[in-house]
Design a protein around this motif. Structure first.
Motif, mmCIF file in Angstrom:
data_model
loop_
_atom_site.group_PDB
_atom_site.id
_atom_site.type_symbol
_atom_site.label_atom_id
_atom_site.label_comp_id
_atom_site.label_asym_id
_atom_site.label_seq_id
_atom_site.Cartn_x
_atom_site.Cartn_y
_atom_site.Cartn_z
ATOM 1 N N THR A 1 1.554 6.129 -7.450
ATOM 2 C CA THR A 1 0.411 6.736 -8.129
ATOM 3 C C THR A 1 0.548 8.243 -8.208
ATOM 4 N N ASN A 2 1.255 8.870 -7.292
ATOM 5 C CA ASN A 2 1.427 10.320 -7.326
ATOM 6 C C ASN A 2 2.559 10.755 -8.246
ATOM 7 N N GLU B 1 0.824 -1.208 0.000
ATOM 8 C CA GLU B 1 0.000 0.000 0.000
ATOM 9 C C GLU B 1 0.856 1.254 0.000
ATOM 10 N N LYS B 2 1.951 1.251 0.755
ATOM 11 C CA LYS B 2 2.854 2.403 0.772
ATOM 12 C C LYS B 2 3.486 2.611 -0.603
ATOM 13 N N ALA C 1 0.885 3.932 -3.038
ATOM 14 C CA ALA C 1 0.562 5.328 -2.739
ATOM 15 C C ALA C 1 1.637 6.260 -3.288
#
Length: 110
Positions: free
Chosen positions: A40-41, A33-34, A37
Motif C-alpha cells: 500500500t505504501n 498483513e505485512k 502494509a
C-alpha cells in the motif's frame, strides 16, 4: 480401558491437528498483513515520482521525476527508430510507473 485409550488418543490427535491449523492460519494472516502494509505504501511513492524516457547522449535514458541526470541508460541505436519515435524521445515520453516505461521501451525497440 482399551476404549478409554482410543478416545484419549483420538482427542489428543484432533487437538494437535486443530492447534496446527490455528497456528498456520495465524502465521498466514500475519504474513498477508505485512505484504499489504508494504504494497500500500509503494504505489504512492512510485506515482509521485514519475518517469520520463528521452534521448541522452545518443542512447535511451530513463529519468525519475524532475531529475536532470538519468536513472538508467539503455544502449540502443536511435537511428533505427522512426522519425516520429525520435521526435517523441526529444520531447520526452512520460509514464507513471517503471513497468509502463519498460513497455514503452519494448515497443520502441521491437
Amino acid at each position: 480401558m482399551v476404549i478409554d485409550r482410543k478416545i484419549f488418543f483420538t482427542l489428543l490427535t484432533s487437538a494437535t491437528f486443530s492447534g496446527v491449523l490455528v497456528i498456520c492460519t495465524l502465521a498466514q494472516n500475519i504474513r498477508n498483513e505485512k505484504i499489504s502494509a508494504r504494497t500500500t505504501n509503494e504505489p504512492v511513492a512510485l506515482e509521485s515520482v514519475g518517469y520520463i524516457l528521452r534521448e541522452y547522449e545518443n542512447n535511451l535514458a530513463i529519468f525519475r521525476g524532475e531529475s536532470e541526470s538519468p536513472y538508467k541508460i539503455i544502449r540502443v541505436n536511435l537511428n533505427l527508430l522512426s522519425d516520429y519515435d525520435r521526435e517523441m524521445l526529444c520531447e520526452g515520453i512520460e509514464a507513471d510507473s517503471e513497468s509502463e516505461i519498460n513497455r514503452i521501451i519494448e515497443d520502441l525497440t521491437s
